[in-house]
Design a protein around this motif. Structure first.
Motif, PDB file in Angstrom:
ATOM      1  N   HIS A 253       0.829  -1.197   0.000  1.00  0.00           N
ATOM      2  CA  HIS A 253       0.000   0.000   0.000  1.00  0.00           C
ATOM      3  C   HIS A 253       0.866   1.251   0.000  1.00  0.00           C
ATOM      4  CE1 HIS A 253      -2.874  -3.033   1.450  1.00  0.00           C
ATOM      5  NE2 HIS A 253      -3.806  -2.228   0.945  1.00  0.00           N
ATOM      6  N   VAL A 254       0.297   2.317  -0.572  1.00  0.00           N
ATOM      7  CA  VAL A 254       0.946   3.624  -0.566  1.00  0.00           C
ATOM      8  C   VAL A 254      -0.047   4.641  -0.023  1.00  0.00           C
ATOM      9  CG1 VAL A 254       2.386   3.044  -2.548  1.00  0.00           C
ATOM     10  CG2 VAL A 254       0.197   4.215  -2.915  1.00  0.00           C
ATOM     11  N   VAL A 255       0.489   5.770   0.388  1.00  0.00           N
ATOM     12  CA  VAL A 255      -0.335   6.866   0.894  1.00  0.00           C
ATOM     13  C   VAL A 255      -0.098   8.105   0.048  1.00  0.00           C
ATOM     14  CG1 VAL A 255      -0.509   8.552   2.769  1.00  0.00           C
ATOM     15  CG2 VAL A 255      -0.597   6.129   3.289  1.00  0.00           C
ATOM     16  N   LEU A 307       7.636   8.344  -7.340  1.00  0.00           N
ATOM     17  CA  LEU A 307       6.958   9.384  -6.568  1.00  0.00           C
ATOM     18  C   LEU A 307       7.667   9.822  -5.282  1.00  0.00           C
ATOM     19  CD1 LEU A 307       3.268   8.080  -6.847  1.00  0.00           C
ATOM     20  CD2 LEU A 307       4.406   9.827  -8.248  1.00  0.00           C
ATOM     21  N   ASP A 308       8.614   9.026  -4.794  1.00  0.00           N
ATOM     22  CA  ASP A 308       9.183   9.333  -3.480  1.00  0.00           C
ATOM     23  C   ASP A 308       9.856  10.704  -3.449  1.00  0.00           C
ATOM     24  OD1 ASP A 308       9.291   8.619  -0.871  1.00  0.00           O
ATOM     25  OD2 ASP A 308      10.898   7.157  -1.063  1.00  0.00           O
ATOM     26  N   PRO A 316       5.311   5.313   1.047  1.00  0.00           N
ATOM     27  CA  PRO A 316       4.948   3.894   1.101  1.00  0.00           C
ATOM     28  C   PRO A 316       4.441   3.571   2.508  1.00  0.00           C
ATOM     29  CG  PRO A 316       7.310   4.147   1.372  1.00  0.00           C
ATOM     30  CD  PRO A 316       6.763   5.524   1.115  1.00  0.00           C
ATOM     31  N   VAL A 317       3.571   2.594   2.620  1.00  0.00           N
ATOM     32  CA  VAL A 317       3.168   2.102   3.934  1.00  0.00           C
ATOM     33  C   VAL A 317       4.186   1.032   4.327  1.00  0.00           C
ATOM     34  CG1 VAL A 317       1.387   0.958   5.293  1.00  0.00           C
ATOM     35  CG2 VAL A 317       0.735   2.596   3.510  1.00  0.00           C
TER      36      VAL A 317
END
Length: 381
Positions: A253-255, A307-308, A316-317
Motif C-alpha cells: 500500500h501507498v499513501v 513518486l518518493d 509507502p506504507v
C-alpha cells in the motif's frame, strides 16, 4: 547521538541535576521518565522486588523485554518493597532530595502505601508529584481498571479506525499510553518552572482517558460542530482521493497526502491524468476509483522510484520491520546503536533535537536492581 559522539559541554543534557523517582510500570510513566532522562535528568526507576512487569512482555532481549530496553534507557534501577517499613522509609528518604516523583497506581493506592503526594510533601514540600492513572483522580470512576485499548475505545479513537465491515480494530501502537506519558512530561516541566519561580511543588493528575481524548480531539471537535461533517465527506477518513491509501500490484500500500491543491495537480500531471484534477471535488469517488486502478498497475518499488522524490506528498506504507531502513528515517538518523546490559541494541532516538544540549542515550536500560546498593547508600550513607 551516543555519549562518545557528543561535545563535552553537552553530555549532561538540558535537565542535568534534576532528580526523578519513577514508581510506575508498563509504558505511560516510564515513557514520561524516559523523556526526562533523555534530556539529562537523573531517573531512578523504583521497582517492586519482582520488577516492572514491562520486563516480561515478549519479545525478550537478554532476559528483559525489547520494550524495557527502549523505555528504560538512561535510568538507574533499584528494588524497594513499599509494603515493608524498611522499604517505605528508604523511599521517603529518596524523596527528600528528589525534584519529581512519578507513580502509576490506581488512585488511592499510593496513599495507602504511604507514598502519596501528601506523604511526599511532608518530607519535601517542593516536590513535583505526577500521578498517571487510567481515568484520573477525584470522581466516581477514578478506580475503574483499564488499559490503553479501553481508553481508545471510550474516547472514540477506535471508532475512527475500522475494518471494511465498519468494526473497530486494535491499531497496534499504544497511542493512549504514549500520549499520557507525553502529557505527563509536559506537566512536570511546567510544574518545575512554577516551582523554580517560587511557587513550590504541586500535584499533577494525568489520565489515559484525557490523553486519548486529546489524540482524538481533531475528530471530536468536528463531530460536536453545529453541523457535523458526515463520515463519507471527512478527508481524514478517506473521503478525499488526494488523502488516502491505495493498494499496489504486489499487495502493498501507498499513501497520498496531497491535501493542498498544488500537490494534487503535480501528482495528476506526473501520472498523465490531468482529467482527475477537477474530479477531486466534483466526483471524488470516481477520482479515487481511477487512482486506485492506476496504483494497481505496478508494484510498490515502481511507485517509490517514481513518486518518493516527486514532491507530491507520497509515502509507502512500511511494514514495521522496514521502518529503520526507510530512506527518510536513515537521513534523519532516527535510529541508533547503543550498549546496555544485554549488549548492543538498535533503538529509536529521542525525536527532540536540541542544538546546545542534545538528547542522547547516555546509558542502556539497567538490569533489575542494578543500582540498588548505590541508591541505598545515597539514603543511609
Amino acid at each position: 547521538m551516543n555519549k562518545a559522539d557528543m561535545p563535552a559541554d553537552a553530555q549532561k543534557g538540558a535537565l542535568d541535576g534534576l532528580k526523578v523517582l519513577d514508581l510506575s510500570m508498563y509504558l505511560p510513566g516510564p515513557y514520561a521518565s524516559m523523556l526526562l532522562a533523555d534530556l539529562g535528568a537523573d531517573v531512578i526507576h523504583v521497582e517492586p522486588p519482582t520488577g516492572d512487569l514491562v520486563r516480561v512482555i515478549e519479545p525478550s532481549v537478554g532476559g528483559d523485554s525489547a520494550l524495557h530496553h527502549w523505555v528504560g534507557r538512561n535510568k538507574r534501577s533499584c528494588t524497594v518493597d513499599l509494603k515493608s517499613q524498611e522499604g517505605h522509609e528508604l523511599f521517603l528518604g529518596l524523596v527528600r532530595d528528589a525534584d519529581v516523583v512519578i507513580e502509576g497506581f490506581t488512585p488511592g493506592v499510593a496513599a495507602r502505601l504511604g507514598v502519596g503526594y501528601d506523604d511526599c510533601r511532608v518530607v519535601n514540600p517542593d516536590v513535583v508529584y505526577c500521578s498517571i492513572s487510567g481515568a484520573g483522580h477525584g470522581h466516581d470512576g477514578s478506580g475503574s481498571p483499564g488499559h490503553d485499548i479501553n481508553y481508545l475505545a471510550r474516547s472514540g479513537f477506535l471508532d475512527q479506525a475500522t475494518d471494511a465491515a465498519g468494526s473497530p480494530v486494535p491499531i497496534g501502537p499504544p497511542i493512549a499510553d504514549v500520549a499520557a506519558g507525553l502529557h505527563a512530561a509536559v506537566g512536570i516541566l511546567a510544574a518545575l518552572r512554577h516551582r523554580d519561580s517560587g511557587g513550590g511543588g504541586q500535584f499533577i493528575d494525568v489520565g489515559l482517558m484525557g490523553a486519548a481524548l486529546a489524540m482524538t480531539g481533531p475528530q471530536i471537535v468536528k463531530a460536536l460542530a453545529p453541523k457535523p461533517m458526515p463520515r463519507d465527506r471527512d478527508h481524514n477518513l478517506g473521503a478525499d482521493p488526494a488523502y488516502r491509501t491505495y493498494r499496489t500490484k504486489d499487495g502493498r500500500h501507498v499513501v497520498i497526502g496531497a491535501f493542498e491543491g498544488k500537490f494534487w495537480i503535480r501528482l495528476c500531471t506526473l501520472l498523465e491524468r490531468e482529467d482527475l484534477i477537477s474530479l477531486r471535488h466534483s466526483e471524488p469517488d470516481k477520482a479515487a476509483s481511477e487512482l486506485a486502478g492506476i496504483f494497481r498497475t505496478h508494484d510498490l518499488q515502481h511507485w517509490n522510484s517514481l513518486l518518493d522524490d516527486a514532491n507530491v506528498c507520497y509515502s509507502p506504507v512500511n511494514r514495521i520491520d522496514e521502518v529503520s531502513r526507510d530512506p527518510l528515517v536513515l537521513a534523519r538518523q532516527d535510529f541508533e546503536i547503543s550498549e546496555g546490559h544485554a549488549g548492543l541494541l538498535t533503538s529509536m532516538r529521542n525525536p527532540i533535537r536540541l542544538s546546545a544540549t542534545p538528547t542522547a542515550t547516555r546509558s542502556g536500560a539497567p538490569g533489575l536492581d542494578e543500582h540498588g546498593p548505590t541508591v541505598e547508600w545515597m539514603v543511609r550513607g
